[in-house]
Scaffold this active site. Structure first.
Site: not given
Length: 348
Positions: A69, A72, A165, A228
């Site tokens: 993404h 990010e 991410h 994450e």
């Protein structure tokens, strides 16, 4: 200390800036030497391989990706610094490494993606959206992984993929990981690495998906996870010290110096259902800023969409990745329950 620039490649001193600028090396400048004898090869826009000076039978092969993404940014910056440090000898490398900056065009535009979420287009799903700006990149990243792991050892634990991410929203567990469903037992080595990285929670998928880590787990037989690591922020506005746990653990894995089991393994949550946005009438009945892993009690109505209703069935279910703005047909949230004791007792 030797700089990678001494080898004619300032690319390695700031791989992020080089990539964002759209620079591409001349045909005669796509390979070279790092400090301590490692060899690098530029393979594609944002794709770089580095081979260790010494390669033995069973040498680990590690794919580290960021920027799937484009917004990010913190993991992208960490990965660029890692390349610099390997190039000039400040970070050790005893394994094969493939570095991937994922959605480079979205990174340049400071957006998440142009047409479609790249992390929903793997395992061939890009073939269903051939007109999408992201489809060719998904195909290229699949091929990059396949070619890298084709030359990898097939020994247990020799193939790893860490896909880094940052989350859109706050989380009850600031840094967590997602492990793809393969039907195989989960690896103690991966859980111990996640503990060492100070990852506080792990989410286990129970169905196959279209993420990059699902693809490498299935198609490349890699120990794969999605990390994450905090919140989305623009380039240059990240406090990279907040990511020190994961950064140090990645560097230890690549150096071959990780070893002692961490004091604490992460808590584990297993997906039991998902919210699917069926139409533009979809309503997510939670606060817009509800953190990931927020618990909800039995009989709580979480979503509705025409005749569709989702009501909590277990004594407690936690909501992860709530997002009512996705396109119809896509996931608008995951429901998970705590399975820590059962999962950790079955690691191999």
């Amino acid at each position: 200390m030797t700089s990678s620039a001494d080898h004619g490649m300032p690319m390695l001193d700031d791989f992020l800036a080089y990539t964002l600028a759209g620079a591409r090396p001349a045909a005669s400048e796509t390979q070279g030497a790092c400090a301590h004898g490692a060899r690098w090869s530029w393979l594609d826009d944002g794709v770089l391989s580095i081979e260790p000076a010494v390669r033995e039978a069973g040498t680990r092969s590690v794919l580290v990706s960021a920027g799937i993404h484009g917004d990010e940014t913190a993991p992208i910056e960490l990965l660029s610094l890692l390349v610099r440090d390997i190039a000039n000898g400040a970070a050790a490398l005893t394994c094969r490494l493939l570095v991937i900056l994922g959605n480079v065009d979205a990174m340049r535009d400071a957006c998440r993606y142009r047409d479609d979420d790249l992390n929903r287009l793997f395992s061939g799903r890009h073939l269903q959206v051939p007109e999408s700006h992201e489809a060719p990149r998904a195909a290229a990243l699949e091929q990059a992984a396949l070619q890298f792991f084709a030359a990898a050892s097939s020994a247990p634990g020799a193939r790893w993929h860490l896909d880094m991410h940052t989350a859109i929203r706050a989380s009850a567990f600031e840094q967590f990981a997602l492990l793809p469903h393969t039907g195989k037992p989960f690896s103690r080595a991966m859980f111990e690495w996640l503990g060492a990285a100070r990852i506080s929670a792990v989410l286990l998928h129970t169905t196959k998906g279209n993420t990059y880590s699902h693809f490498t787990a299935q198609a490349c037989d890699a120990e794969a996870c999605t990390l994450e690591l905090g919140k989305v922020r623009p380039f240059g506005q990240n406090d990279l010290t907040r990511f020190a746990g994961a950064d140090e653990a990645v560097r230890a894995l690549l150096a071959g110096t990780h070893g002692d089991a961490p004091a604490q393994l992460p808590r584990v949550f297993t997906v039991i259902d998902q919210l699917t946005k069926q139409s533009d009438a979809f309503e997510l009945l939670v606060a817009a800023d509800v953190p990931n892993f927020t618990p909800f009690a039995k009989d709580t109505l979480l979503a509705r969409d025409g005749d569709y209703r989702y009501t909590v069935r277990h004594d407690e279910e936690r909501l992860v990745f709530p997002n009512a703005t996705v396109k119809p047909g896509l996931r608008a949230g995951l429901l998970v329950v705590d399975t820590t004791d059962d999962t950790l007792s079955k690691l191999v």
